[in-house]
Design an enzyme around this catalytic site. Structure first.
Site, PDB file in Angstrom:
ATOM      1  N   GLN A 145       6.177  97.813  23.868  1.00 52.26           N
ATOM      2  CA  GLN A 145       6.345  98.691  25.020  1.00 52.26           C
ATOM      3  C   GLN A 145       7.205  98.016  26.090  1.00 52.26           C
ATOM      4  O   GLN A 145       6.939  96.876  26.459  1.00 52.26           O
ATOM      5  CB  GLN A 145       4.968  99.016  25.607  1.00 52.26           C
ATOM      6  CG  GLN A 145       4.994 100.008  26.761  1.00 52.26           C
ATOM      7  CD  GLN A 145       3.616 100.175  27.388  1.00 52.26           C
ATOM      8  OE1 GLN A 145       3.136  99.294  28.086  1.00 52.26           O
ATOM      9  NE2 GLN A 145       2.980 101.299  27.106  1.00 52.26           N
ATOM     10  N   GLY A 146       8.218  98.722  26.563  1.00 54.86           N
ATOM     11  CA  GLY A 146       9.039  98.192  27.655  1.00 54.86           C
ATOM     12  C   GLY A 146       8.853  99.018  28.914  1.00 54.86           C
ATOM     13  O   GLY A 146       9.657  99.898  29.220  1.00 54.86           O
TER      14      GLY A 146
ATOM     15  N   GLU B 158      -5.821 109.262  20.362  1.00 58.68           N
ATOM     16  CA  GLU B 158      -5.791 107.842  20.009  1.00 58.68           C
ATOM     17  C   GLU B 158      -6.185 106.955  21.185  1.00 58.68           C
ATOM     18  O   GLU B 158      -6.785 105.909  21.008  1.00 58.68           O
ATOM     19  CB  GLU B 158      -4.395 107.443  19.513  1.00 58.68           C
ATOM     20  CG  GLU B 158      -4.024 108.039  18.166  1.00 58.68           C
ATOM     21  CD  GLU B 158      -3.683 109.512  18.248  1.00 58.68           C
ATOM     22  OE1 GLU B 158      -3.559 110.041  19.380  1.00 58.68           O
ATOM     23  OE2 GLU B 158      -3.563 110.138  17.187  1.00 58.68           O
TER      24      GLU B 158
ATOM     25  N   SER C 285       6.650  97.582  32.205  1.00 63.15           N
ATOM     26  CA  SER C 285       6.613  96.712  33.388  1.00 63.15           C
ATOM     27  C   SER C 285       7.863  95.844  33.479  1.00 63.15           C
ATOM     28  O   SER C 285       8.470  95.486  32.471  1.00 63.15           O
ATOM     29  CB  SER C 285       5.395  95.795  33.326  1.00 63.15           C
ATOM     30  OG  SER C 285       4.218  96.539  33.464  1.00 63.15           O
TER      31      SER C 285
ATOM     32  N   SER D  65       3.257  93.411  25.000  1.00 63.82           N
ATOM     33  CA  SER D  65       2.279  92.874  24.054  1.00 63.82           C
ATOM     34  C   SER D  65       2.897  92.753  22.663  1.00 63.82           C
ATOM     35  O   SER D  65       3.490  93.705  22.173  1.00 63.82           O
ATOM     36  CB  SER D  65       1.057  93.788  23.982  1.00 63.82           C
ATOM     37  OG  SER D  65       0.409  93.816  25.221  1.00 63.82           O
TER      38      SER D  65
END
Lengths: 370, 395
Positions: free
Chosen positions: B130-131, B248, B133, B165
């Site tokens: 994930q990009g 999910e 922050s 992460s």
């Protein structure tokens, strides 16, 4: 499979909220507070005649409506929200659940229909001057006299003990703990209302001097008493849930309209986060109470662990929320006129009733094998 | 309020239980419960476990068959999580694609994007990072500065992302980029899908406070991706990122909540082994830990009911308050875990290796930060759920 109230249960909740706000609003609550043994008998009759509340969870064969502990919990939540002054906890939870747990069908046939209709107000007398709610600590003596039994000793912290027509007394007989039914007119029974900090929940001290009593038949009276205590613990958690919900509503309503520094205090994060934290705790208590009600309703093996757990957790959360509500209201929240202190006091009396939260966590520790 | 199982669900429970009994064996059984959301411990084993789950058809269960799911109902997913927690297998490694990006794509992606990207997620063939922050924008995400501009039929991306992460394992990233610098902050952001294996992308591990590699910083220096790899509308990325709460997200939260019960049992065993259980204060806190763990379970189960629509509670509210309760409670549990070990809690192994209870103590500090800090959650709960006035913003 739903972890939520169903449509009928949600309707019941709405009907009760309206009924109690119309019939037992703050003015009515305050009127009953002043009477140490008082409760609103007219409201009690309406609760029975119009809503059938006292017999909601009593089996149909004993004159009740045969609903489950979940529905009973919904009633308790709403009464906690409205701070209803009535012997409902004693007469519609403690006494009938003790009758049912003992399993004395003759006694159930004799007394439960009166409890279910509300014609008889009953309670359970367990604690004594020591304040302990453990049946092992009971000193009050029961002895045979002729064909029957007589009681000698005292009981204290008896919920609605001065108003009850029928008292189920936990006493020590030669063969161990037993439960004895005593009618309020019995000779040698003396009842003194106790002045309480929380004036919405009445307590009394009872003395017995050669008082005739009927012993209820049971294979294990101590276990039945413990079962009744577990269900009462869950009931108190439901009452706490209702009170917590009401104090959050009060806080949010006030924070939206009270202005300081030229803006509503509810726009400051210090107040916002207090309210949001109350919401987090409220809804977590709701999850716990609903699970516990379902466990009690279905006789789930979890009940004996969950009952003391949710009692300790939810009344502690209630006490904290009731305190935060006073803080958010500022000076007005500290006055006698404002209802904020009534919730703080009800939370505190709920915490003390049946033993404090430390005791309840000790009980959980034993039951989960720590 | 009814938690009993229908005969169909009871059969499904039996099927799940049987599969787990047959597959949580060997190395997987020897590594029960290994790993957390904040670490990459035993990564290869956890990846192998994810592939085992994929082969059994247990990943992305709620997705349509055509993308590799099994169209499972919410109740089936709940049953699976309850049984999964009971079996306590290694912690899943590839949750980013399965629980975060995949549901976003299902909700907002084109048919071509779904067909291209979803099946490899369900088969654990492509991993995602994930990009969101950036070094200068965490809670104030809408002020993000990473920019993307069009160059022919490609996007060219420049900027820096952080706290990605498991970014070092990612094949692809979903990146929030500013695509219209002139627009108001929320209206000039797009979600781009970017391949990691290219000269313009540099991924570096960041060592976390447990001493492990967990998250990464990612530098984009004229990185490129195809023009059609935008999720949702161009300049509509904010809504896509904050979009509907997928089932999910509920199952992820529930799974994390449920495994805490194993930790608390371990804490109680540690207290017993160290002769600490007669301590009245610790006993109180051990019971509080067990209470908190149970409430996490019940909050999680209520969230699943809310997602199913069987409740008056709004699922976004329930997810938010479940997260606040759980991260706070889990931190308390971590502190109790250290006290249960007494003096030995201070001693670590070779190469700063930590036991599981020490990991809980340190790692839970991340839970009140990632996925929206507790303070941001409290703002959202107070404004959207309670309707309190917004904080005046400096103009």
């Amino acid at each position: 499979m739903d972890f939520a109230l169903n449509a009928e249960q949600t309707t019941l909740q709405g009907v009760l909220r309206e009924f109690l706000s119309e019939r037992a609003g703050e003015t009515a609550v305050r009127a009953q507070m002043a009477e140490p043994a008082g409760f609103d008998r007219q409201l009690w009759k309406r609760m029975g005649a119009e809503q059938g509340l006292q017999g909601l969870a009593v089996p149909e064969e004993y004159g009740g409506a045969g609903f489950t502990f979940v529905e009973l919990g919904i009633v308790l939540e709403e009464m906690g929200r409205a701070l209803t002054v009535s012997p409902f906890l004693a007469s519609a939870v403690m006494a009938p659940q003790l009758f049912l747990a003992l399993g004395d069908t003759e006694a159930c046939e004799r007394w439960l229909p009166g409890l279910a209709s509300g014609d008889t107000v009953a309670t359970v007398a367990l604690a004594e001057d020591s304040g302990s709610w453990e049946s092992g600590e009971v000193r009050l003596a029961a002895r045979r006299e002729g064909e029957g039994w007589v009681l000698d000793g005292h009981k204290s912290f008896v919920v609605d003990g001065a108003a009850a027509d029928l008292v189920l007394v936990v006493a020590r007989a030669e063969d161990g703990i037993g439960v004895f039914a005593v009618e309020s007119s019995a000779e040698g029974l003396d009842r003194t209302p106790l002045p309480t900090m929380d004036q919405t929940r009445k307590l009394a001290r009872l003395t017995f001097g050669g008082t005739p009593a009927t012993r209820l038949v049971s294979t294990d009276a101590a276990a039945a008493v413990e079962r009744m205590l577990d269900l009462t613990r869950i009931a108190l958690a439901a009452d706490a849930l209702g009170g917590s919900g009401r104090v959050l509503d009060m806080s949010v309503e006030y924070a939206k309209v009270r202005e300081q520094f030229g803006r509503p205090i509810g726009s400051f994060q210090a107040i916002k986060h207090m309210c949001a934290n109350m919401l987090v705790e409220l809804e977590s208590s709701r999850s716990a109470v609903y699970y516990a009600l379902w466990a009690a309703a279905t006789g789930h093996e979890d009940t004996s662990v969950v009952a003391p757990m949710v009692k300790a957790h939810c009344v502690d959360a209630y006490l904290s929320a009731a305190g935060d509500n006073i803080q958010i209201h500022g000076g007005i929240g500290f006055t006698w006129e404002h209802p904020a202190h009534l919730y703080l006091k009800r939370a505190k009396s709920s915490q003390a009733l049946l033993g404090g939260s430390d005791l309840h966590r000790r009980i959980v520790a034993e039951r989960i094998g720590i | 309020m009814d938690l009993s199982l229908s005969p169909e669900l009871a059969d499904f429970q039996e099927e799940v239980r049987t599969w787990l009994d047959e597959h949580v064996v060997g190395e997987f059984a020897r590594h029960r419960g290994v790993g957390f959301s904040w670490d990459a411990e035993a990564w290869d084993l956890r990846l192998a476990w994810d592939r085992e789950l994929a082969a059994g058809g247990w990943l992305c269960m709620g997705w349509p068959h055509e993308y590799g799911g099994r169209d499972a109902t919410v109740d089936q997913q709940l049953i699976f999580q309850l049984e999964y927690a009971r079996a306590d297998p290694p912690f899943r490694a590839t949750t980013q694609g399965q629980d975060l990006f995949g549901p976003t794509l299902l909700h907002s992606g084109t048919a071509e994007q779904k067909a291209r990207f979803l099946p490899p997620i369900t088969r654990v063939e492509e991993l995602w990072g994930q990009g969101f922050s950036e070094p200068s924008n965490g809670s104030d995400l809408a002020g993000l500065r990473t920019r993307a501009r069009r160059d022919g039929d490609e996007w060219v991306i420049d900027g820096q992302k952080v706290w990605t992460s498991h970014g070092g394992y990612a094949d692809w990233m979903y990146v929030l980029c500013r695509t219209d610098p002139e627009a108001p902050r929320h209206k000039g952001i797009s979600m781009l899908v970017v391949p990691v294996d290219q000269p313009g992308v540099d991924v570096r591990w960041i060592r976390n406070s447990l001493g492990g590699d967990d998250f990464c910083e990612v530098f984009f220096n004229e990185a490129r991706t195809r023009a059609d790899l935008v999720v949702g509308e161009v300049n509509g990325g904010w809504g896509v990122a904050m979009g509907a709460l997928g089932t999910e997200r509920g199952t992820t939260l529930l799974a994390e909540h449920l495994r805490v019960q194993h930790e608390v049992r371990e804490i109680i065993e540690a207290a017993k082994a160290n002769g600490r259980t007669p301590d009245a204060a610790l006993r109180q806190d051990l019971v509080q830990a067990w209470t908190d763990a149970r409430i996490m379970e019940w909050n999680g189960r209520r969230l699943m009911s809310a997602i199913k629509g069987g409740s008056t509670t709004d699922p976004t509210t329930q997810a938010s308050l479940s997260k606040v309760f759980a991260s706070r409670a889990h931190t308390r549990i971590g502190e109790t875990a250290m006290r249960a070990q007494d003096a030995a809690s201070e001693l670590v192994g070779a190469d700063y290796s930590l036991n599981r209870l020490q990991q809980v103590f340190l790692g839970t500090r991340a839970e009140s930060i990632f996925g929206g800090t507790t303070q941001v959650q409290l703002n959202v709960l107070s404004e959207r759920t309670l309707g309190l006035p917004r904080e005046p913003r400096p103009s």
